[in-house]
Motif scaffolding. Structure first.
Motif, PDB file in Angstrom:
ATOM      1  N   THR A   1      33.056 104.429  48.691  1.00 56.15           N
ATOM      2  CA  THR A   1      32.853 105.542  49.632  1.00 56.15           C
ATOM      3  C   THR A   1      34.202 106.128  50.064  1.00 56.15           C
ATOM      4  N   PHE A   2      35.159 105.238  50.422  1.00 61.24           N
ATOM      5  CA  PHE A   2      36.471 105.747  50.854  1.00 61.24           C
ATOM      6  C   PHE A   2      37.251 106.349  49.678  1.00 61.24           C
ATOM      7  N   MET A   3      37.061 105.781  48.501  1.00 61.48           N
ATOM      8  CA  MET A   3      37.758 106.345  47.319  1.00 61.48           C
ATOM      9  C   MET A   3      37.253 107.759  47.024  1.00 61.48           C
ATOM     10  N   ILE A   4      35.935 107.926  47.096  1.00 59.16           N
ATOM     11  CA  ILE A   4      35.363 109.254  46.830  1.00 59.16           C
ATOM     12  C   ILE A   4      35.773 110.231  47.938  1.00 59.16           C
ATOM     13  N   ALA A   5      35.816 109.716  49.179  1.00 56.35           N
ATOM     14  CA  ALA A   5      36.230 110.580  50.298  1.00 56.35           C
ATOM     15  C   ALA A   5      37.677 111.046  50.097  1.00 56.35           C
ATOM     16  N   ALA A   6      38.526 110.152  49.599  1.00 56.45           N
ATOM     17  CA  ALA A   6      39.932 110.526  49.367  1.00 56.45           C
ATOM     18  C   ALA A   6      39.997 111.629  48.308  1.00 56.45           C
ATOM     19  N   ALA A   7      39.231 111.460  47.235  1.00 51.63           N
ATOM     20  CA  ALA A   7      39.252 112.461  46.157  1.00 51.63           C
ATOM     21  C   ALA A   7      38.695 113.792  46.655  1.00 51.63           C
ATOM     22  N   ALA A   8      37.586 113.737  47.418  1.00 49.04           N
ATOM     23  CA  ALA A   8      36.926 114.973  47.872  1.00 49.04           C
ATOM     24  C   ALA A   8      37.805 115.749  48.848  1.00 49.04           C
ATOM     25  N   THR A   9      38.532 115.013  49.724  1.00 53.35           N
ATOM     26  CA  THR A   9      39.345 115.702  50.741  1.00 53.35           C
ATOM     27  C   THR A   9      40.766 115.958  50.232  1.00 53.35           C
ATOM     28  N   ARG A  10      41.031 115.562  49.010  1.00 49.94           N
ATOM     29  CA  ARG A  10      42.365 115.707  48.381  1.00 49.94           C
ATOM     30  C   ARG A  10      43.414 114.940  49.177  1.00 49.94           C
ATOM     31  N   GLY A  11      42.992 113.786  49.715  1.00 46.28           N
ATOM     32  CA  GLY A  11      43.930 112.932  50.448  1.00 46.28           C
ATOM     33  C   GLY A  11      44.468 111.837  49.545  1.00 46.28           C
ATOM     34  N   GLU A  12      45.145 110.858  50.188  1.00 43.96           N
ATOM     35  CA  GLU A  12      45.673 109.734  49.411  1.00 43.96           C
ATOM     36  C   GLU A  12      45.382 108.462  50.196  1.00 43.96           C
ATOM     37  N   VAL A  13      44.621 107.568  49.589  1.00 46.03           N
ATOM     38  CA  VAL A  13      44.202 106.364  50.305  1.00 46.03           C
ATOM     39  C   VAL A  13      44.430 105.132  49.447  1.00 46.03           C
ATOM     40  N   LEU A  14      44.985 104.115  50.118  1.00 49.50           N
ATOM     41  CA  LEU A  14      45.146 102.804  49.480  1.00 49.50           C
ATOM     42  C   LEU A  14      44.006 101.926  49.992  1.00 49.50           C
ATOM     43  N   VAL A  15      43.119 101.563  49.088  1.00 52.53           N
ATOM     44  CA  VAL A  15      41.958 100.747  49.454  1.00 52.53           C
ATOM     45  C   VAL A  15      42.325  99.305  49.136  1.00 52.53           C
ATOM     46  N   GLU A  16      42.397  98.480  50.193  1.00 57.82           N
ATOM     47  CA  GLU A  16      42.928  97.122  50.015  1.00 57.82           C
ATOM     48  C   GLU A  16      41.830  96.073  50.105  1.00 57.82           C
ATOM     49  N   GLU A  17      42.161  94.888  49.567  1.00 57.91           N
ATOM     50  CA  GLU A  17      41.256  93.728  49.590  1.00 57.91           C
ATOM     51  C   GLU A  17      39.947  94.027  48.874  1.00 57.91           C
ATOM     52  N   VAL A  18      40.093  94.529  47.645  1.00 59.49           N
ATOM     53  CA  VAL A  18      38.924  94.801  46.803  1.00 59.49           C
ATOM     54  C   VAL A  18      39.079  94.028  45.485  1.00 59.49           C
ATOM     55  N   ILE A  19      38.005  93.973  44.729  1.00 57.12           N
ATOM     56  CA  ILE A  19      38.078  93.453  43.359  1.00 57.12           C
ATOM     57  C   ILE A  19      37.976  94.683  42.457  1.00 57.12           C
ATOM     58  N   PRO A  20      39.130  95.186  41.951  1.00 51.90           N
ATOM     59  CA  PRO A  20      39.131  96.467  41.229  1.00 51.90           C
ATOM     60  C   PRO A  20      38.132  96.515  40.075  1.00 51.90           C
ATOM     61  N   LYS A  21      37.914  95.376  39.406  1.00 49.21           N
ATOM     62  CA  LYS A  21      36.973  95.326  38.280  1.00 49.21           C
ATOM     63  C   LYS A  21      35.579  95.833  38.707  1.00 49.21           C
ATOM     64  N   HIS A  22      35.195  95.513  39.945  1.00 51.54           N
ATOM     65  CA  HIS A  22      33.873  95.938  40.438  1.00 51.54           C
ATOM     66  C   HIS A  22      33.782  97.456  40.600  1.00 51.54           C
ATOM     67  N   LEU A  23      34.951  98.115  40.548  1.00 56.45           N
ATOM     68  CA  LEU A  23      34.993  99.554  40.813  1.00 56.45           C
ATOM     69  C   LEU A  23      35.259 100.361  39.546  1.00 56.45           C
ATOM     70  N   ASP A  24      35.155  99.728  38.386  1.00 62.61           N
ATOM     71  CA  ASP A  24      35.494 100.391  37.107  1.00 62.61           C
ATOM     72  C   ASP A  24      34.770 101.730  36.933  1.00 62.61           C
ATOM     73  N   ALA A  25      33.464 101.742  37.198  1.00 62.54           N
ATOM     74  CA  ALA A  25      32.685 102.969  36.956  1.00 62.54           C
ATOM     75  C   ALA A  25      33.149 104.086  37.893  1.00 62.54           C
ATOM     76  N   VAL A  26      33.450 103.731  39.136  1.00 57.32           N
ATOM     77  CA  VAL A  26      33.894 104.742  40.113  1.00 57.32           C
ATOM     78  C   VAL A  26      35.275 105.255  39.728  1.00 57.32           C
ATOM     79  N   ILE A  27      36.146 104.332  39.343  1.00 55.30           N
ATOM     80  CA  ILE A  27      37.508 104.717  38.942  1.00 55.30           C
ATOM     81  C   ILE A  27      37.437 105.685  37.753  1.00 55.30           C
ATOM     82  N   ALA A  28      36.568 105.367  36.781  1.00 55.22           N
ATOM     83  CA  ALA A  28      36.455 106.221  35.588  1.00 55.22           C
ATOM     84  C   ALA A  28      36.033 107.636  35.991  1.00 55.22           C
TER      85      ALA A  28
END
Ligand code: UD1
Length: 418
Positions: free
Chosen positions: A238-265
């Motif tokens: 949700t925060f990653m998409i919000a960063a992209a939509a608002t053209r901001g820059e966000v560091l999302v910490e304490e995640v397992i990046p592998k779980h976010l592969d589809a969103v990252i793509a």
């Protein structure tokens, strides 16, 4: 009555630590009833679904003590009821996990049909199919599901649809059943792996979680355990998409990046810059967003829970985007409110066709479900003018103090009591 008031044309910037996964925690707490001992759970999100679950556990006779800001211990030795109270169960969907856990504990459970977000029809036939295959009798009487088994026996269960809830519920019932249960066509979500890890920490023998065949060798009893809930990939997304939509820059910490592969793509496809570390993801929104196509699928596909936020993002990308919902076909409640804000979205069957690139305008809108509600905050942020968002109670079910989280990313947003 509470609502959120937020100003439009705001970027989110900064860093944010992600909380424990709701969809893992809501299964792990009922699973604690499978032991007669004490378990300690860490990294619990502070959301209303968890508050209700803890009340249900207490009402069944468990002793729940807080051991830290986000950790609790549950002593299930005094649990003496297999009837979770109707008033609490009606409030949320995941109450269905008491079916598997109380059936495993007592061989019996009586529970009202689960409530929860209205995402269209949400049958529980696959859960029931699993319990029945294991030897239980299931009856529906005046809205109460009554399940009883003299002895639960392990067996082969093939799920006709890939279901997170049915996969976990069958694992719970099978943990202490006689013999081996094999779930075929099981769901593969990371939350299922987390629940299996918790069961195994208590002494269960679950192998294969995260694949589509899960084998559970029943044990006679479960013991004490400590467990830390995995990070919430949907909150992170949700925060990653919000960063992209608002053209901001966000560091999302304490995640397992592998779980976010589809969103990252998908965020890369719309033009965001993404950097991935061992337990963090940085998203930098591009001022020129590109249209794309998204199809939701069970994990590791694009999560249905991020379909609404993704549609909001695509309203900002000049051109035509297609978003196809393959998990809950009728999960499009949010479109009518987005149209009120000026979004040009048509619905053809289970595909939303988004003509993006038009400016949205803030409006009085109402969240009708959890993830749709979070998407409306993003819509408010990219709009011109103010947005007045009612139905905050839906958002509070799954996001911890959402306005505080967005405020910490530099956003002007207030929770107002009417
Ligand atoms: C869980 C998540 C929810 C997420 C969804 C899909 C929890 C508490 N909720 O919901 O956030 O959106 O997974 O990732 O973890 N189905 C049947 N019969 C059944 C069960 C499901 O037909 O017995 C269908 C559903 O209607 C749906 C699909 O299977 O079309 C997937 O549902 P399922 O994975 O079971 O979702 P939930 O467990 O309800």
């Amino acid at each position: 009555m509470e609502y959120l008031l937020l100003k439009g044309k705001q970027q989110i910037n900064g860093k944010i630590k992600i909380n424990g996964a709701k969809n893992a925690a809501v299964a792990i707490l009922p699973a604690a009833l499978l032991t007669r001992g004490t378990v300690k759970i860490d990294n619990l999100p502070r959301i209303t679904d968890i508050d209700i679950l803890l009340k249900i556990l207490k009402s069944l006779g468990a002793t729940v003590s807080s051991t830290g800001e986000r950790s609790i211990s549950i002593d299930s030795s005094g649990v003496n009821s297999f009837r979770p109270p109707q008033s609490m169960v009606n409030k949320f969907r995941a109450s269905y996990y008491f079916m598997g856990s109380l059936l495993g504990r007592f061989g019996q459970v009586e529970i009202p049909m689960p409530g929860g977000c209205n995402l269209g029809p949400r049958p529980i036939d696959q859960h029931i199919k699993g319990f029945t295959a294991m030897g239980a009798d299931v009856e529906l009487e005046h809205g109460i599901v009554k399940i009883k088994a003299r002895k639960l026996k392990g067996t082969h269960i093939y799920l006709d649809v890939v279901s997170v809830g049915a996969t976990i519920n069958i694992m719970l019932a099978a943990a202490c059943a006689e013999g081996k249960t094999v779930i075929e066509n099981a769901a593969k979500e990371p939350e299922i792996v987390d629940v299996a890890n918790f069961l195994n920490a208590m002494g269960a023998q679950v192998v294969g979680p995260g694949t589509d065949v899960i084998k559970i060798q029943g044990v006679t009893e479960l013991g004490e355990a400590e467990h830390t809930v995995i990070p919430d990939r949907i909150e992170a997304g949700t925060f990653m998409i919000a960063a992209a939509a608002t053209r901001g820059e966000v560091l999302v910490e304490e995640v397992i990046p592998k779980h976010l592969d589809a969103v990252i793509a998908k965020l890369k496809e719309v033009g965001s810059e993404i950097e991935v570390g061992p337990d963090w993801v940085r998203v930098k929104g591009n001022s020129r967003l590109l249209p794309t196509d998204v199809k939701t699928f069970p994990y590791p596909g694009f999560p249905t829970d991020l379909q609404a936020p993704m549609i909001v993002l695509l309203t900002q990308a000049k051109g035509t985007s297609f978003v196809t919902e393959n998990v809950f076909e009728e999960r499009f409640n949010h479109l009518s409110e987005l149209r009120k804000m000026g979004a040009e979205i048509k619905l053809g069957g289970r595909t939303a066709i988004i003509e993006g690139g038009h400016e949205l305008s803030g409006a009085p809108i109402k969240a009708m479900d959890l993830r749709g509600g979070a998407a409306f905050i993003i819509a408010g942020l990219v709009s011109r003018g103010e947005t007045h968002l009612a139905g905050v109670e839906h958002i509070d079910r799954g996001y911890e103090r959402i306005e505080e989280r967005f405020k910490s990313l530099g956003v002007d947003i207030k929770r107002i009591q009417k």
